[in-house]
Design a protein around this motif. Structure first.
Motif, PDB file in Angstrom:
ATOM      1  N   MET A  97       0.830  -1.592  -0.105  1.00  0.00           N
ATOM      2  CA  MET A  97       0.122  -0.047   0.382  1.00  0.00           C
ATOM      3  C   MET A  97       0.988   1.058  -0.020  1.00  0.00           C
ATOM      4  N   GLY A  98       1.695   0.961   0.578  1.00  0.00           N
ATOM      5  CA  GLY A  98       2.247   2.229   0.840  1.00  0.00           C
ATOM      6  C   GLY A  98       3.021   3.104  -0.695  1.00  0.00           C
ATOM      7  N   PRO A 123       4.142   0.865 -10.163  1.00  0.00           N
ATOM      8  CA  PRO A 123       3.828   0.801 -11.901  1.00  0.00           C
ATOM      9  C   PRO A 123       3.299   2.091 -12.467  1.00  0.00           C
ATOM     10  N   ILE A 124       3.151   2.917 -12.217  1.00  0.00           N
ATOM     11  CA  ILE A 124       2.892   4.399 -13.127  1.00  0.00           C
ATOM     12  C   ILE A 124       3.795   4.587 -13.123  1.00  0.00           C
ATOM     13  N   VAL A 169       5.924  -6.073 -11.449  1.00  0.00           N
ATOM     14  CA  VAL A 169       6.916  -7.337 -10.759  1.00  0.00           C
ATOM     15  C   VAL A 169       7.894  -6.225  -9.342  1.00  0.00           C
ATOM     16  N   PHE A 170       7.961  -4.550  -9.808  1.00  0.00           N
ATOM     17  CA  PHE A 170       8.649  -4.172  -9.087  1.00  0.00           C
ATOM     18  C   PHE A 170       8.674  -4.222  -7.432  1.00  0.00           C
ATOM     19  N   TRP A 171       6.876  -3.675  -7.876  1.00  0.00           N
ATOM     20  CA  TRP A 171       6.033  -3.163  -6.788  1.00  0.00           C
ATOM     21  C   TRP A 171       6.038  -4.250  -5.729  1.00  0.00           C
ATOM     22  N   ILE A 185       8.222  -8.007  -1.103  1.00  0.00           N
ATOM     23  CA  ILE A 185       7.964  -9.226  -0.441  1.00  0.00           C
ATOM     24  C   ILE A 185       9.837  -9.255   0.120  1.00  0.00           C
ATOM     25  N   VAL A 186      10.658  -8.552  -0.489  1.00  0.00           N
ATOM     26  CA  VAL A 186      12.125  -8.299  -0.370  1.00  0.00           C
ATOM     27  C   VAL A 186      12.088  -7.692   0.992  1.00  0.00           C
TER      28      VAL A 186
END
Length: 423
Positions: free
Chosen positions: A79-80, A85-86, A109-111, A116-117
């Motif tokens: 959420m933060g 993506p945009i 993918v980055f989001w 996860i990381v």
């Protein structure tokens, strides 16, 4: 046919984990995810109620199972960082590095990966139901440090450390230490009389810090300039010259209004080329004669093959100096294996001196991180200057989050903050 022996140690361990997680009601993970989401909404733009960050470690330590521990933090980071993506779509597509669809997919993918990381250390270090108070404390402290400093801290945005500036403003290193103790204290599962006494002392010290706190005054004669020049097209000398003329008009007008120090946004002048020295020479000579100082963001070439450059703040006019970004934006500017990449400046770069003031710089992406500003915890500067170039995110929540993050650093340091942004 392959047969797996049931007494293999690894298999036994995996079976134990599955059984333990299966015992956790599914609704707990959903509740944890909702909690993380709500904390992100309330803490960050448009709210910034930073004290609510205390809910995260407190709830995390009391949840059952590592899956729920992962869920609360992953949802918080999702959420933060919801604008990733945009941001990727606009940045990579407008620079014609990727198509819009590909850039958006990469952004998704980055989001997901960043959540996860950043959530994994909290999952791995999740204390069990029988863990001691000391175990809860050191696990909280270690997880907080891991997600705040490199290597994971390279994407260490939204760190729970931001609660420290809300608890102990102006107390620098002492405030950071007390804030970490507070984060650890609220995770303890059972409170003894000594624990309650410790919490009371921490609360009293927080009240004392707020009682002593006064809003630092911005230096007289210092002016930041927020521009709306958009993305800089550097494909031709005509566009370079046009941008230079725009900036010169802005600088002259601001100095004419009575400013002694003018601060422009990050990378606003683009890549510095020999011709630009000629274009700027008359203005620089005039500033030098008038005792005026310009702080301007630009890129400085380092090598040509592969092309490497620094994202820098340049001080010119009556004074001279330079600060290189300690962490350019990963994937966008900082691409170590790419043919073109910004390089990282040293974290040991000293404060700059401008008009007799000791200045700590924060260049764009650094606003979101804590570790580049370690010096402000030990040696209080006179002012923090932030330069940002958010032409691709000015209308998104991330722009507010960035401003709130660097304001948090300045609040803990107890110094005024000056920001110049381009949109």
């Amino acid at each position: 046919m392959l047969t797996i022996m049931p007494n293999v140690p690894l298999l036994s361990s995996l079976r134990a984990i599955v059984v333990r997680h299966a015992a956790t009601p599914p609704g707990h993970s959903t509740l944890a995810a909702c909690t993380g989401t709500m904390v992100a909404v309330l803490v960050w733009y448009p709210g910034h109620h930073a004290l609510i960050l205390l809910v995260l470690p407190a709830a995390w330590s009391r949840l059952r199972g590592r899956v729920t521990g992962f869920a609360i933090w992953a949802s918080y980071y999702l959420m933060g960082a919801r604008d990733i993506p945009i941001v990727c779509e606009r940045f990579f597509a407008d620079y014609q590095e990727l198509t819009r669809l590909t850039a958006l997919a990469l952004g998704v993918v980055f989001w997901l990966l960043q959540a996860i990381v950043l959530a994994l250390p909290w999952m791995i270090l999740k204390p069990g139901p029988a863990a001691s108070a000391w175990s809860h404390a050191w696990r909280t402290a270690l997880a907080t440090v891991i997600v705040t400093i490199p290597p994971i801290g390279i994407i260490g945005w939204l760190s729970p450390v931001h609660v420290v500036s809300a608890l102990y403003p102006g107390w620098q290193l002492a405030g950071m230490a007390l804030g970490m103790v507070t984060l650890c204290a609220i995770t303890m599962p059972r409170y003894s009389p000594k624990a309650w006494l410790a919490c009371a002392v921490l609360a009293a010290l927080s009240v004392c810090a707020h009682w002593q706190w006064t809003q630092p005054a911005v230096p007289v004669g210092w002016k930041t300039v927020d521009t709306a020049l958009g993305r800089f097209d550097q494909s031709s000398y005509s566009s370079l010259y046009a941008r230079t003329i725009q900036l010169q008009v802005i600088v002259r007008r601001t100095f004419a209004s009575g400013a002694g120090v003018v601060i422009l946004p990050e990378e606003i002048a683009g890549l510095w080329r020999p011709a630009m020295s000629l274009w700027w020479r008359p203005d620089i000579e005039h500033m030098r004669a008038a005792g005026q100082t310009l702080v301007i963001g630009m890129d400085i070439g380092v090598t040509t093959t592969p092309f490497r450059y620094t994202d820098s703040a340049i001080i010119t006019g009556a004074e001279r100096g330079r600060m290189d970004s300690r962490q350019p934006v990963p994937a966008a500017l900082w691409k170590p294996g790419g043919q073109t990449s910004a390089i990282r400046g040293s974290v040991d770069q000293p404060y700059l001196t401008i008009a007799g003031r000791r200045v700590a710089m924060s260049l764009c992406y650094e606003d979101l991180l804590w570790w580049p500003h370690w010096r402000t915890l030990l040696d209080r500067p006179d002012v923090i200057v932030s330069q940002s170039n958010g032409w691709f995110d000015a209308d998104l929540a991330v722009a507010g989050i960035q401003q709130q993050s660097i304001a948090s650093v300045a609040r803990l340091a107890g110094v005024p903050l000056l920001r110049a942004t381009n949109r």
